[in-house]
Write an enzyme that holds these catalytic residues in place. Structure first.
Site, short mmCIF file in Angstrom:
data_model
loop_
_atom_site.label_atom_id
_atom_site.label_comp_id
_atom_site.label_asym_id
_atom_site.label_seq_id
_atom_site.Cartn_x
_atom_site.Cartn_y
_atom_site.Cartn_z
N SER A 163 0.85 -1.19 0.00
CA SER A 163 0.00 0.00 0.00
C SER A 163 0.89 1.25 0.00
CB SER A 163 -0.92 -0.02 1.22
OG SER A 163 -0.14 -0.04 2.38
N GLY A 216 1.05 5.67 -3.72
CA GLY A 216 0.72 6.94 -4.35
C GLY A 216 -0.21 6.79 -5.53
N LYS A 218 13.67 -5.86 -9.03
CA LYS A 218 12.95 -7.13 -9.15
C LYS A 218 11.53 -6.92 -9.69
CE LYS A 218 15.98 -10.09 -7.67
NZ LYS A 218 16.49 -11.07 -8.64
N PRO A 234 7.36 -9.26 -7.96
CA PRO A 234 6.15 -8.82 -7.24
C PRO A 234 5.12 -8.18 -8.19
CG PRO A 234 8.12 -8.10 -6.06
CD PRO A 234 8.58 -8.67 -7.37
N LYS A 243 10.48 -6.95 -20.08
CA LYS A 243 10.14 -8.13 -19.27
C LYS A 243 8.77 -7.94 -18.60
CE LYS A 243 12.25 -10.95 -15.67
NZ LYS A 243 13.35 -10.99 -14.72
N CYS A 247 -8.36 26.20 13.84
CA CYS A 247 -9.41 25.47 14.55
C CYS A 247 -9.06 25.28 16.02
CB CYS A 247 -9.72 24.16 13.84
SG CYS A 247 -11.42 23.66 14.12
N ARG A 288 -16.79 21.18 16.77
CA ARG A 288 -18.00 21.12 17.58
C ARG A 288 -18.07 22.35 18.50
NH1 ARG A 288 -17.04 15.87 18.31
NH2 ARG A 288 -18.51 15.14 16.72
N HIS A 341 -10.78 25.82 8.48
CA HIS A 341 -9.57 25.14 7.97
C HIS A 341 -9.16 25.72 6.62
CE1 HIS A 341 -9.25 21.95 10.98
NE2 HIS A 341 -10.57 22.06 11.05
N GLU A 390 -6.48 25.46 5.19
CA GLU A 390 -5.53 24.59 4.47
C GLU A 390 -6.18 23.79 3.34
OE1 GLU A 390 -6.58 24.16 7.57
OE2 GLU A 390 -6.61 22.07 8.21
N1 GLN Z 1 -11.79 19.89 19.06
C1 GLN Z 1 -12.22 21.18 18.60
C2 GLN Z 1 -13.70 21.21 18.30
O1 GLN Z 1 -14.31 20.17 18.11
C3 GLN Z 1 -11.43 21.61 17.38
C4 GLN Z 1 -11.63 20.74 16.20
C5 GLN Z 1 -10.60 20.93 15.13
O2 GLN Z 1 -9.53 21.46 15.37
N2 GLN Z 1 -10.87 20.46 13.93
O3 GLN Z 1 -14.28 22.24 18.24
#
Ligand code: GLN
Length: 528
Positions: free
Chosen positions: A13, A16, A186, A189, A222, A376, A457, A501, A503
């Site tokens: 596994s 990529g 090789k 595999p 091969k 977060c 949450r 988030h 990111e």
């Molecule tokens: N644990 C926090 C919450 O639930 C932050 C969650 C997180 O960082 N994604 O609010």
């Protein structure tokens, strides 16, 4: 036009497959095709939301609030698209759908079985996005031969039979190991893996061989001979210093042309090379910035995959290289180590572990004017930090960590009027925030309204906003004027905590403004 590329993997596994699929998808997209990628994970969890990042890497959140595999992040970054719930499937979710149907009586007394009921549901999902794109790239997780993967392989076999040959391209990704003692690569595999696949009834059109050394022509011949593929369809995939170089390497081996030939399609527009020039210099800069990411999973980069990508993308855009170290929030000499870094990032997380260390790291960044980005849980920790050390609420905490805290500066607010939560008590997926003028956030986003992905949450408790703002914190953005989304420290050059988030929104062609601002601030703070 409905065309499908199937990607399976063998030998081991983590080869990529996601990156291979995304790279081929990218090449086809640069030829003008609309490409969608769909991931199938054979595990029984309904989604990766509850899975340990140690085992599974980060949970990637789609705009519509699906908690998904990190490969979806790779797809989004490579293809610059937005994935959704339809792009992510697990055996657990597929079985649940079939079982729910059975409970409703939809099968009219039939015996419900893996074949045809589960396989029919899988096939339906293979074709789920066919009207929304020209080509669906379908990645089947796991390794050929796994028991749990069998229904997916069987469904892929049936799907081949039910569609035209020219509508399906099948790729198998394998490992060609190097035996140092014998100085030899090789192929056995790979042969075994392809045999296993052919036993199931799938004959690959192309084999992508992960390898640490070049495959010479005789080795390719091969593999081609023993695995029943064309010689030019044995593709070498060497480790690359940046994953964004992989489309280029596949392009050189004409993978896109081979796929288009079998699928009987012609490019829709002239191949667009702008993407290649943009990523050409990724990771190649001599100037560096040192970033400390203080989190719970210090030794597992995949747990913070999108953050890592976002930092690298932003750095490359500013023509520097980000040297990113993941420091354990519980490490003893943490604060001493932080002195070697130009900026500090505290990422998201769940649970108590390491929280006090993260708060200490934030105190360090705030007091020493070191650029800080809190994401977060990182943002929530910065609110606790400010409450304890600027507002003198010494016991301030989140009710996630201390249910009976006297000063619950972070707590569950799902009773708030006017805010609709997706995913039970969890705020999941895209939510809008309105940004105040004259704030760092406004300067970075250059906008008064943004939409970012959430997965949490707990929220900042509005009862404490007044006192915290007096003490030096600023709430720079709200959702619907109710839920705090961004906090800043007024007197700090770059201190920003975001409840969402960011990111998940970075793309090689479009670095995220928060990460770009953060790297810029790190550069200004650079220790010579
Ligand atoms: N644990 C926090 C919450 O639930 C932050 C969650 C997180 O960082 N994604 O609010």
């Amino acid at each position: 036009m409905a065309k499908y590329i199937f990607i399976t993997g063998g030998v081991v596994s983590s080869l990529g497959k996601g990156i291979s699929g995304a790279s081929i998808g990218k090449l086809l997209q640069l030829h003008g095709f609309k490409v969608n990628m769909i991931k199938f994970d054979p595990y029984i969890n309904v989604d990766p939301g509850t899975m340990n990042p140690y085992q599974h890497g980060e949970v990637f959140v789609t705009a519509d609030g699906a908690e998904s595999d990190l490969d979806l992040g790779t797809y989004e970054r490579f293809l610059d698209v937005y994935t959704s719930k339809a792009n992510t499937n697990t055996a657990g979710d597929i079985y649940r759908t079939v079982i729910n149907r059975e409970r409703r009586g939809d099968y009219d007394g039939d015996t419900v079985q893996v074949i045809p009921h589960i396989t029919d549901e899988i096939k339906k999902r293979f074709a789920a996005l066919k009207n929304k794109c020209d080509i669906s790239v379908i990645e089947i997780g796991g390794t050929v031969g796994d028991i749990e993967g069998l229904p997916f392989m069987e469904a892929a076999r049936q799907f081949q039979l039910e569609n035209k040959k020219e509508d399906i391209f099948s790729i198998h990704v394998t490992l060609v190991p190097y035996i140092a003692g014998a100085h030899e690569l090789k192929t056995k595999p790979t042969q075994h893996s392809v045999n296993k696949l052919r036993e199931i009834g799938i004959s690959p059109d192309m084999i992508i061989c992960r390898t640490e050394h070049h495959l010479d022509e005789s080795l390719k011949r091969k593999i081609a001979l023993f695995c029943n593929v064309r010689e030019d369809c044995v593709i070498e995939a060497m480790d690359a210093s940046s994953i964004y170089y992989i489309p280029g390497s596949l392009y050189k081996q004409k993978v896109d042309a081979l796929v288009m030939e079998k699928l009987n399609i012609k490019q829709k527009k002239k191949f667009d090379k702008a993407w290649f020039s943009k990523i050409k210099s990724f990771g190649e800069f001599s100037k560096t910035v040192k970033i400390a990411v203080v989190g719970k999973y210090a030794d597992l980069k995949d747990a913070y995959k999108s953050i890592d990508e976002s930092l690298n993308i932003a750095a490359a855009d500013l023509k520097v290289k980000a040297e990113i170290d993941y420091l354990g929030a519980e490490d003893k000499g943490l604060i001493k180590r932080l002195k070697n870094y130009d900026a500090v990032l505290v990422p998201g997380g769940f649970g108590n572990r390491g929280v006090e260390g993260k708060i200490k790291a934030i105190t360090y960044a705030r007091e020493n004017k070191v650029p800080f980005l809190g994401i977060c849980l990182g943002m929530q920790c910065s609110v606790i930090e400010a409450a304890r050390n600027l507002s003198n609420l010494k016991k301030a905490n989140s009710t996630e960590f201390d249910e009976s805290t006297k000063h619950p500066v972070i707590k569950i607010l799902d009773e708030q009027k006017g805010v609709k939560y997706r995913g039970g008590t969890m705020r999941l997926g895209n939510y809008k925030s309105q940004i105040k003028k004259n704030t760092l956030a406004h300067k970075l986003y250059k906008s008064s309204e943004i939409e970012e992905r959430h997965r949490h949450r707990y929220e900042m408790n509005p009862e404490f906003i007044g006192s915290l703002e007096k003490a030096g914190l600023r709430v720079a953005a709200y959702h619907k004027g109710i839920l705090p989304e961004i906090v800043e420290i007024k007197s700090h050059p770059f201190f920003i905590g975001v409840q969402f988030h960011p990111e998940f929104g970075s793309r090689p062609m479009k670095p995220h403004p928060l990460f770009e601002g953060f790297i810029n601030a790190a550069l200004l703070n650079k220790k010579e």
